[in-house]
Design a protein around this motif. Structure first.
Motif, PDB file in Angstrom:
ATOM      1  N   GLU A  47      11.539   7.879   9.470  1.00  0.00           N
ATOM      2  CA  GLU A  47      11.228   7.803   8.033  1.00  0.00           C
ATOM      3  C   GLU A  47      10.992   9.170   7.408  1.00  0.00           C
ATOM      4  OE1 GLU A  47       8.810   3.739   7.312  1.00  0.00           O
ATOM      5  OE2 GLU A  47       7.816   5.157   8.684  1.00  0.00           O
ATOM      6  N   GLU A  50      12.426   9.872   3.903  1.00  0.00           N
ATOM      7  CA  GLU A  50      11.777   9.072   2.857  1.00  0.00           C
ATOM      8  C   GLU A  50      10.392   9.641   2.543  1.00  0.00           C
ATOM      9  OE1 GLU A  50      10.583   4.409   1.990  1.00  0.00           O
ATOM     10  OE2 GLU A  50      11.581   4.942   3.858  1.00  0.00           O
ATOM     11  N   GLU A  98       3.950  -0.932   0.575  1.00  0.00           N
ATOM     12  CA  GLU A  98       3.976  -2.334   0.163  1.00  0.00           C
ATOM     13  C   GLU A  98       4.769  -3.093   1.230  1.00  0.00           C
ATOM     14  OE1 GLU A  98       5.788  -1.767  -3.690  1.00  0.00           O
ATOM     15  OE2 GLU A  98       3.837  -1.918  -4.665  1.00  0.00           O
ATOM     16  N   VAL A 100       6.194  -5.946   1.423  1.00  0.00           N
ATOM     17  CA  VAL A 100       7.362  -6.731   1.019  1.00  0.00           C
ATOM     18  C   VAL A 100       8.633  -5.887   1.025  1.00  0.00           C
ATOM     19  CG1 VAL A 100       8.367  -8.061  -0.874  1.00  0.00           C
ATOM     20  CG2 VAL A 100       5.945  -8.296  -0.330  1.00  0.00           C
ATOM     21  N   ASN A 101       8.563  -4.686   0.445  1.00  0.00           N
ATOM     22  CA  ASN A 101       9.757  -3.850   0.330  1.00  0.00           C
ATOM     23  C   ASN A 101       9.638  -2.527   1.093  1.00  0.00           C
ATOM     24  OD1 ASN A 101       7.972  -2.441  -1.257  1.00  0.00           O
ATOM     25  ND2 ASN A 101       9.019  -2.866  -3.188  1.00  0.00           N
ATOM     26  N   ASN A 102       8.536  -2.320   1.794  1.00  0.00           N
ATOM     27  CA  ASN A 102       8.273  -1.103   2.568  1.00  0.00           C
ATOM     28  C   ASN A 102       8.273   0.154   1.695  1.00  0.00           C
ATOM     29  OD1 ASN A 102       7.451  -0.195   5.066  1.00  0.00           O
ATOM     30  ND2 ASN A 102       9.511   0.430   5.667  1.00  0.00           N
ATOM     31  N   GLN A 103       8.002  -0.008   0.412  1.00  0.00           N
ATOM     32  CA  GLN A 103       7.945   1.111  -0.532  1.00  0.00           C
ATOM     33  C   GLN A 103       6.703   1.953  -0.254  1.00  0.00           C
ATOM     34  OE1 GLN A 103      10.137   1.778  -3.149  1.00  0.00           O
ATOM     35  NE2 GLN A 103       8.976   3.614  -3.637  1.00  0.00           N
TER      36      GLN A 103
END
Length: 182
Positions: A47, A50, A98, A100-103
């Motif tokens: 990652e 990112e 988050e 849900v979306n790995n944001q």
């Protein structure tokens, strides 16, 4: 020192922002502070781009005024791993994401080594400001455990002050970071 600030601006320096140095003696380990809808977890090596993009977007000046932001400082490499191993240094990145979306919405960076204090850096997405400082700081402090030396954080002036004070940090000084193109 406003007179010095004006003098440097007259000489062509540009302000990058004001950062306050905080220090905390070793002491209590705070309880984990959960934030609903957020997962705090170690960053995975894959990652790194990112994470670097997140830092570049929200802290383009970097975390230290003597060390500008560079992608090589975030890219995992064998040479850095060997250097850390032989020097006794350790670097950890903890993400607030988050689920849900790995944001990515927050980051705690922990640097340890042979210096007078360990260093923590935190960065929070503006939409999550004032909600993630304490959970990320508590995670970093728990990772560091009871140390024989202090813990330091350099953070943008005026941000996260309540969380820092609640966790035992005391303000040392505030510096205006400036640069000049040569």
């Amino acid at each position: 020192n406003t007179a010095a600030h004006r003098l440097y601006e007259a000489l062509g320096f540009q302000s990058l922002g004001a950062h306050t140095a905080w220090e905390r003696p070793t002491g209590f380990r705070p309880q984990p502070a959960a934030q609903p809808g957020i997962e705090i977890r170690p960053a995975r090596a894959a990652e790194w781009e990112e994470v670097f993009g997140f830092v570049s977007r929200y802290r383009p000046e970097g975390f230290g005024w003597l060390k500008p932001l560079r992608s090589d400082d975030w890219r995992p490499s064998l040479s850095r791993a060997l250097n850390n191993f032989f020097s006794g240094a350790r670097e950890e990145h903890w993400l607030a994401a988050e689920p849900v979306n790995n944001q990515i919405v927050g980051l705690a960076k922990i640097d340890t080594g042979f210096s007078p204090s360990d260093q923590i850096y935190i960065l929070i997405h503006p939409d999550w400001a004032s909600r993630l400082e304490r959970p990320l700081l508590a995670t970093a402090l728990r990772r560091l455990g009871n140390r024989l030396w202090g813990i330091r954080i350099d953070h943008p002036a005026g941000e996260a002050e309540t969380a820092l004070q609640d966790l035992g940090f005391r303000r040392l000084q505030t510096l205006v970071w400036m640069k000049k193109q040569l």
